[in-house]
Structures are given as structure tokens and as C-alpha cells.
Design a protein around this motif. Sequence first.
Motif, PDB file in Angstrom:
ATOM      1  N   TYR A  87      42.576  45.900  35.460  1.00  0.00           N
ATOM      2  CA  TYR A  87      42.237  44.593  35.978  1.00  0.00           C
ATOM      3  C   TYR A  87      43.098  44.349  37.209  1.00  0.00           C
ATOM      4  O   TYR A  87      44.324  44.481  37.157  1.00  0.00           O
ATOM      5  CB  TYR A  87      42.492  43.507  34.930  1.00  0.00           C
ATOM      6  CG  TYR A  87      41.472  43.508  33.833  1.00  0.00           C
ATOM      7  CD1 TYR A  87      41.675  44.248  32.676  1.00  0.00           C
ATOM      8  CD2 TYR A  87      40.291  42.790  33.954  1.00  0.00           C
ATOM      9  CE1 TYR A  87      40.737  44.264  31.663  1.00  0.00           C
ATOM     10  CE2 TYR A  87      39.349  42.792  32.943  1.00  0.00           C
ATOM     11  CZ  TYR A  87      39.571  43.532  31.803  1.00  0.00           C
ATOM     12  OH  TYR A  87      38.641  43.546  30.804  1.00  0.00           O
ATOM     13  N   PHE A  88      42.432  44.006  38.295  1.00  0.00           N
ATOM     14  CA  PHE A  88      43.103  43.780  39.564  1.00  0.00           C
ATOM     15  C   PHE A  88      43.220  42.295  39.859  1.00  0.00           C
ATOM     16  O   PHE A  88      42.315  41.515  39.545  1.00  0.00           O
ATOM     17  CB  PHE A  88      42.320  44.433  40.706  1.00  0.00           C
ATOM     18  CG  PHE A  88      42.462  45.923  40.782  1.00  0.00           C
ATOM     19  CD1 PHE A  88      41.777  46.749  39.903  1.00  0.00           C
ATOM     20  CD2 PHE A  88      43.284  46.502  41.732  1.00  0.00           C
ATOM     21  CE1 PHE A  88      41.907  48.130  39.971  1.00  0.00           C
ATOM     22  CE2 PHE A  88      43.425  47.874  41.812  1.00  0.00           C
ATOM     23  CZ  PHE A  88      42.729  48.691  40.940  1.00  0.00           C
ATOM     24  N   GLY A  89      44.326  41.938  40.514  1.00  0.00           N
ATOM     25  CA  GLY A  89      44.463  40.593  41.027  1.00  0.00           C
ATOM     26  C   GLY A  89      43.633  40.426  42.283  1.00  0.00           C
ATOM     27  O   GLY A  89      42.997  41.364  42.753  1.00  0.00           O
ATOM     28  N   THR A  90      43.678  39.223  42.849  1.00  0.00           N
ATOM     29  CA  THR A  90      42.876  38.933  44.033  1.00  0.00           C
ATOM     30  C   THR A  90      43.543  39.399  45.319  1.00  0.00           C
ATOM     31  O   THR A  90      42.906  39.433  46.360  1.00  0.00           O
ATOM     32  CB  THR A  90      42.593  37.428  44.149  1.00  0.00           C
ATOM     33  OG1 THR A  90      43.830  36.715  44.078  1.00  0.00           O
ATOM     34  CG2 THR A  90      41.696  36.973  43.015  1.00  0.00           C
ATOM     35  N   GLY A  91      44.797  39.773  45.265  1.00  0.00           N
ATOM     36  CA  GLY A  91      45.447  40.350  46.436  1.00  0.00           C
ATOM     37  C   GLY A  91      46.273  39.370  47.240  1.00  0.00           C
ATOM     38  O   GLY A  91      46.007  38.168  47.270  1.00  0.00           O
ATOM     39  N   CYS A 129      53.095  38.624  41.228  1.00  0.00           N
ATOM     40  CA  CYS A 129      51.851  38.761  40.472  1.00  0.00           C
ATOM     41  C   CYS A 129      52.081  38.251  39.061  1.00  0.00           C
ATOM     42  O   CYS A 129      53.074  38.613  38.423  1.00  0.00           O
ATOM     43  CB  CYS A 129      51.423  40.226  40.468  1.00  0.00           C
ATOM     44  SG  CYS A 129      49.945  40.585  39.513  1.00  0.00           S
ATOM     45  N   ALA A 130      51.185  37.399  38.587  1.00  0.00           N
ATOM     46  CA  ALA A 130      51.246  36.920  37.209  1.00  0.00           C
ATOM     47  C   ALA A 130      50.112  37.544  36.424  1.00  0.00           C
ATOM     48  O   ALA A 130      49.013  37.694  36.945  1.00  0.00           O
ATOM     49  CB  ALA A 130      51.134  35.398  37.169  1.00  0.00           C
ATOM     50  N   PHE A 149      47.623  44.623  46.013  1.00  0.00           N
ATOM     51  CA  PHE A 149      47.045  44.259  44.725  1.00  0.00           C
ATOM     52  C   PHE A 149      47.944  44.744  43.592  1.00  0.00           C
ATOM     53  O   PHE A 149      48.476  45.858  43.642  1.00  0.00           O
ATOM     54  CB  PHE A 149      45.676  44.918  44.530  1.00  0.00           C
ATOM     55  CG  PHE A 149      44.606  44.435  45.449  1.00  0.00           C
ATOM     56  CD1 PHE A 149      44.292  45.144  46.597  1.00  0.00           C
ATOM     57  CD2 PHE A 149      43.888  43.285  45.155  1.00  0.00           C
ATOM     58  CE1 PHE A 149      43.290  44.715  47.455  1.00  0.00           C
ATOM     59  CE2 PHE A 149      42.887  42.839  46.004  1.00  0.00           C
ATOM     60  CZ  PHE A 149      42.590  43.559  47.152  1.00  0.00           C
ATOM     61  N   CYS A 150      48.063  43.916  42.565  1.00  0.00           N
ATOM     62  CA  CYS A 150      48.635  44.402  41.325  1.00  0.00           C
ATOM     63  C   CYS A 150      47.473  44.694  40.378  1.00  0.00           C
ATOM     64  O   CYS A 150      46.416  44.060  40.451  1.00  0.00           O
ATOM     65  CB  CYS A 150      49.595  43.391  40.701  1.00  0.00           C
ATOM     66  SG  CYS A 150      48.858  41.814  40.218  1.00  0.00           S
ATOM     67  N   ALA A 151      47.659  45.665  39.521  1.00  0.00           N
ATOM     68  CA  ALA A 151      46.641  46.038  38.552  1.00  0.00           C
ATOM     69  C   ALA A 151      47.312  46.262  37.208  1.00  0.00           C
ATOM     70  O   ALA A 151      48.443  46.766  37.141  1.00  0.00           O
ATOM     71  CB  ALA A 151      45.899  47.290  38.997  1.00  0.00           C
ATOM     72  N   GLU A 152      46.625  45.896  36.135  1.00  0.00           N
ATOM     73  CA  GLU A 152      47.190  46.041  34.799  1.00  0.00           C
ATOM     74  C   GLU A 152      46.178  46.706  33.885  1.00  0.00           C
ATOM     75  O   GLU A 152      44.965  46.638  34.102  1.00  0.00           O
ATOM     76  CB  GLU A 152      47.563  44.677  34.216  1.00  0.00           C
ATOM     77  CG  GLU A 152      46.378  43.754  34.037  1.00  0.00           C
ATOM     78  CD  GLU A 152      46.692  42.513  33.233  1.00  0.00           C
ATOM     79  OE1 GLU A 152      47.462  42.592  32.261  1.00  0.00           O
ATOM     80  OE2 GLU A 152      46.156  41.446  33.586  1.00  0.00           O
ATOM     81  N   ILE A 153      46.695  47.326  32.858  1.00  0.00           N
ATOM     82  CA  ILE A 153      45.849  47.930  31.844  1.00  0.00           C
ATOM     83  C   ILE A 153      46.626  47.909  30.535  1.00  0.00           C
ATOM     84  O   ILE A 153      47.851  47.964  30.529  1.00  0.00           O
ATOM     85  CB  ILE A 153      45.437  49.368  32.231  1.00  0.00           C
ATOM     86  CG1 ILE A 153      44.325  49.894  31.322  1.00  0.00           C
ATOM     87  CG2 ILE A 153      46.636  50.302  32.210  1.00  0.00           C
ATOM     88  CD1 ILE A 153      43.722  51.217  31.820  1.00  0.00           C
TER      89      ILE A 153
END
Lengths: 113, 114
Positions: free
Chosen positions: A102-106, A23-24, A89-93
Motif C-alpha cells: 500500500y502506497f501513500g499519496t506522495g 509518513c503515517a 512515497f512510503c509503502a507498507e505491507i
Amino acid sequence: GESVGLHLPTLSVQEGDNSIINCAYSNSASDYFIWYKQESGKGPQFIIDIRSNMDKRQGQRVTVLLNKTVKHLSLQIAATQPGDSAVYFCAEIGADTGNQFYFGTGTSLTVIP
Amino acid sequence: DAGVTQSPTHLIKTRGQQVTLRCSPISGHKSVSWYQQVLGQGPQFIFQYYEKEERGRGNFPDRFSARQFPNYSSELNVNALLLGDSALYLCASSRGGPSREKLFFGSGTQLSVL
């Protein structure tokens, strides 16, 4: 908006092999990251998290690695099992993103028996 | 212990109608967030509520509204439904407070707008 992307939309692995999902992220202010697993017809399920003051965190059969220099996150699953087949999914905050993740597209992981 | 519960599980509406989705958080959790997940994409933030107050709002039109009740349950309302509102609506809860922490998701409400 934020950009949280995954390098590969699909991944197929043999049962028993190790899996690596990447995940980037683009927001250098993000300081908390989560990996979720979502099976068909279900909501995202928490797998493991990591804060920006750490580079690595291990759970049961899973390891998350964080490289803040290149803004990259990875999820390693050891001895992948058929039950691991799902979308990840990766998620960042971060401090500048308010209260939203914010979630990636998976990435869709398929485990081949 | 019960997880996050959402109702209904599935819903079919027509364009222009209004819909209300419901969510009960995990016992002891005071924060509820709503996310929209379109097929093939990751969840997108709509709202967060903590202690009955709106603490965050995503990039959604005013047709979307929400509220949180004294027992920390929550409702998401969408007015004047459009075909593009068809999605899985996810509710997530967390303990709340100033620190950012993991969200626990329900199974979602699948909304289809015809």
C-alpha cells in the motif's frame, strides 16, 4: 482499505540542508516498509527499506526511522542535492495484506539551489 | 544488468477498446506485480504473479486480467476501456517466494483513453 498517508504534500529545502519526509500508516500489522523516489516520467526507484523489528536503518545519505507505537515512518535525506528533487512515497505491507504493498499519496520534494 | 522493461511506453486508445501491456522482469526474478498510478496519487495494486500463478488481486474489475509466462514475463490486459482507466501502469518484479521483499519497478506504460 489501508491508509498510508503523508503529512505534507510538498516540501521545499535549500541545497545542502537536511530533508525530513514523514509518513503515517494505520495498519498495526504492517511489518515491512519501503521508501521510493519517483522522478517525472519514471517508475518508482527503491531508496531504503526497514522491517518492523528495527527502529532505524541507514543508507548512503538517507536514514529511515520507524516508530511502531504511533505508526509513523520518516525518511531523512542528508545534505540534500538538486538531484533529490522528486516525489517520495512510503509503502507498507503486512501479513494481513496479502502480496500487495500500500502506497501513500506522495510528498513532492523541491531542492532550491 | 537490465532492469524491469515495459512496452509500450505510451499508448492512446478510445473507450471500449482493449489493450495489452507487456513486462519483462529483472533476470532471476520470478514474481511480477502490476500497479496502476493515477496522476497525483501513489501506485495502487492490481495483480501479483509468481511462478505463473496469480498470488494476489487488488480491487479492480474483471475487465482487468493478467498472466505470466514460463520465462516470467507478464502481460496485463484491460478490456472495454473507460476514460478512468487513463493512468500510468507500472510493472514491478521481485525474486519471489514466501518472504515479503522490495519491488523493482519499470518506467511504466502511460495509457490515455479518449
